[in-house]
Design an enzyme around this catalytic site. Structure first.
Site, PDB file in Angstrom:
ATOM      1  N   ASN A  79      13.397  12.766 -46.054  1.00  0.00           N
ATOM      2  CA  ASN A  79      12.137  12.323 -45.448  1.00  0.00           C
ATOM      3  C   ASN A  79      11.641  13.305 -44.386  1.00  0.00           C
ATOM      4  O   ASN A  79      12.443  13.813 -43.598  1.00  0.00           O
ATOM      5  CB  ASN A  79      12.315  10.948 -44.806  1.00  0.00           C
ATOM      6  N   HIS A 116     -10.463  17.745 -51.446  1.00  0.00           N
ATOM      7  CA  HIS A 116     -10.462  16.348 -51.912  1.00  0.00           C
ATOM      8  C   HIS A 116      -9.143  15.987 -52.596  1.00  0.00           C
ATOM      9  O   HIS A 116      -9.098  15.102 -53.456  1.00  0.00           O
ATOM     10  CB  HIS A 116     -11.635  16.079 -52.872  1.00  0.00           C
ATOM     11  N   SER A 150      17.890   8.250 -45.617  1.00  0.00           N
ATOM     12  CA  SER A 150      17.679   6.822 -45.808  1.00  0.00           C
ATOM     13  C   SER A 150      19.019   6.102 -45.705  1.00  0.00           C
ATOM     14  O   SER A 150      20.065   6.650 -46.094  1.00  0.00           O
ATOM     15  CB  SER A 150      17.065   6.556 -47.190  1.00  0.00           C
ATOM     16  N   SER A 151      18.996   4.875 -45.190  1.00  0.00           N
ATOM     17  CA  SER A 151      20.235   4.115 -45.056  1.00  0.00           C
ATOM     18  C   SER A 151      20.744   3.611 -46.401  1.00  0.00           C
ATOM     19  O   SER A 151      21.919   3.254 -46.537  1.00  0.00           O
ATOM     20  CB  SER A 151      20.019   2.926 -44.112  1.00  0.00           C
ATOM     21  N   HIS A 205       0.875  -1.179   0.000  1.00  0.00           N
ATOM     22  CA  HIS A 205       0.000   0.000   0.000  1.00  0.00           C
ATOM     23  C   HIS A 205       0.907   1.223   0.000  1.00  0.00           C
ATOM     24  O   HIS A 205       1.462   1.601   1.039  1.00  0.00           O
ATOM     25  CB  HIS A 205      -0.904  -0.001   1.233  1.00  0.00           C
ATOM     26  N   LYS A 250      17.212  10.816 -50.349  1.00  0.00           N
ATOM     27  CA  LYS A 250      15.958  10.998 -49.624  1.00  0.00           C
ATOM     28  C   LYS A 250      16.027  12.166 -48.639  1.00  0.00           C
ATOM     29  O   LYS A 250      17.004  12.337 -47.919  1.00  0.00           O
ATOM     30  CB  LYS A 250      15.585   9.723 -48.863  1.00  0.00           C
TER      31      LYS A 250
END
Length: 452
Positions: A284, A152, A276-277, A78, A282
């Site tokens: 990202n 849209h 990116s590896s 407790h 890239k």
């Protein structure tokens, strides 16, 4: 070196707000409430003044160590009572026997919880204001930067980047309003004993509770059972969810507008950063993606928070275990993604050449509405004008022509407008309605409200 952490919230995503949710801070808040309870008891003549002074002197982390509380908890299972025993050990004379007098565990825990959540909300309020300020800075800087609006996912009519960021800023403003309301509703404590009847405080229950809350600058409940009802706490979690969804919406737009095919707006990318590896080219939008990812986790915690409202009779313990996780998790992760977004906004990159290219990508078709309305002003019915423009846009697209070339060949159109007038009608930079005024009104409102 062996690292003991399992959850990245302790490392990768931790921010300064985490200090409010440590075990030490929780214990500190419990001790604070116990100290004030003793002080109020002494004021009302329920316990000796010397005992209250001793309790107040020892009710802090200098004397009551977390390790000792944990040690006792392992024996008695407790944690609140473990704190009471640890504090009692530190008090001289008879003071220890007056600790926790008349209180039930959640008198202490829920009152301390209110202190914690109030502090977390005030911290979040400051973070949100910093975010809002960055948004408003961009609204001001880009209020005249015309871009294509999209509905849209398709080109609609022109708008401005000031409008786009203004909509987001106004949403953050609403969250700050909500935060003020939630802050008021969560700032309640209780001191009413088992099942909330105040029986353990005899005829002084109301006075004890009122005096204690006044000392802690909390509001006093009119009625409760053994705990503060969890609709208040669920609302706190829901607020964090709402805010996180707005941040995810903004981050999602960063990701969309950074796509190579659009390439209008970019999150920052350091010179040494790796995208990116395996793909060196890239860039990202990893910060924006991280915001969206963590917002999903924040959102998921609304389910246990809502379930916690449904407790049995005067109290059960099904809320307790998950509350040890969800509040810390949501506030820390929310603060992290607020800071991520602020960084993105402070270092945002706009490609105005690409923005202009996209504005003209449909070769004038995005101004069809303007031509349609102008035809009505020339006496042509709205429906007839709509059909003329609809067919003209289809023809221009199929033949890869400027909409102006198609309209100029139409006898009805050429009878109503000169080529110069058509050029004016098809200028996207002057079909932005009240965008500038709308953004200026927003900036004025926000700056006045928050004193930016």
């Amino acid at each position: 070196m062996t690292h003991k952490f399992v959850n990245p919230i302790e490392t990768r995503y931790r921010t300064e707000i985490a200090a409010l949710f440590t075990e030490e801070r929780k214990l500190e808040n419990w001790l604070k409430v116990e100290a004030v309870l003793a002080k109020v008891h002494a004021q009302l003549g329920n316990i000796p003044q010397d005992a209250a002074l001793e309790i107040n002197k020892k009710a802090n982390l200098t004397y009551v160590k977390l390790d000792r509380v944990k040690e006792i908890d392992k024996e008695i299972h407790h944690d609140l009572m473990a704190m009471v025993k640890a504090l009692t050990e530190q008090c001289k004379g008879d003071a220890g026997k007056y600790i926790h007098l008349g209180a039930t565990s959640y008198d202490i825990e829920d009152t301390a919880f209110a202190l914690q959540l109030r502090e977390a909300l005030l911290y979040t309020q400051d973070s949100l204001k910093s975010l809002l300020k960055e948004l408003i800075n961009i609204v001001e800087m880009k209020k005249n930067l015309v871009c294509i609006g999209r509905t849209h996912g398709q080109h609609a009519i022109p708008t401005t980047y000031g409008m786009r960021f203004g909509v987001w800023a106004y949403e953050i403003d609403r969250h700050l309003d909500r935060l003020e309301q939630v802050l008021q509703r969560i700032s309640y404590g209780k001191m009413s004993g088992a099942v909330g009847t105040m029986a353990s405080f005899t005829e002084k229950g109301f006075q004890i509770q009122e005096n204690l809350m006044k000392e802690l600058n909390l509001n006093t409940l009119l009625i409760s059972n053994q705990i503060i009802q969890r609709d208040r706490h669920a609302e706190v979690i829901f607020l964090t969810v709402l805010i996180s969804q707005t941040l995810a919406k903004i981050a999602r737009q960063f990701r969309i507008l950074q796509r190579n095919e659009i390439a209008e707006m970019f999150e920052p990318f350091k010179e040494s950063q790796v995208g990116s590896s395996t793909m060196p080219h890239k860039r990202n939008p990893h910060k924006s993606e991280r915001i969206c990812s963590l917002a999903r986790l924040i959102k998921s915690n609304i389910i246990p928070a809502l379930d916690n409202i449904i407790l049995e009779d005067e109290r059960d313990l099904t809320n307790s275990a998950n509350e040890r996780i969800i509040f810390a998790e949501n506030f820390i992760l929310l603060d992290y993604i607020i800071k991520e977004l602020i960084f993105n906004l402070q270092n945002i990159v706009f490609d105005e050449r690409k923005i202009e290219n996209n504005l003209n990508l449909t070769k004038g078709a995005c101004l069809a509405e303007k031509v349609m309305v102008s035809l009505v002003n020339k006496g042509i019915g709205r429906q007839e004008s709509h059909e003329i423009l609809r067919k003209a846009v289809i023809k221009a697209k199929n033949e890869n022509l400027l909409i102006k070339d198609i309209l100029a060949q139409d006898k009805l159109i050429s009878s109503k407008f000169t080529l110069e007038e058509l050029d004016n009608l098809l200028n996207p930079h002057i079909y932005i309605g009240e965008a500038k005024t709308l953004t200026e009104n927003l900036v004025k409102y926000i700056k006045k409200k928050y004193q930016f």
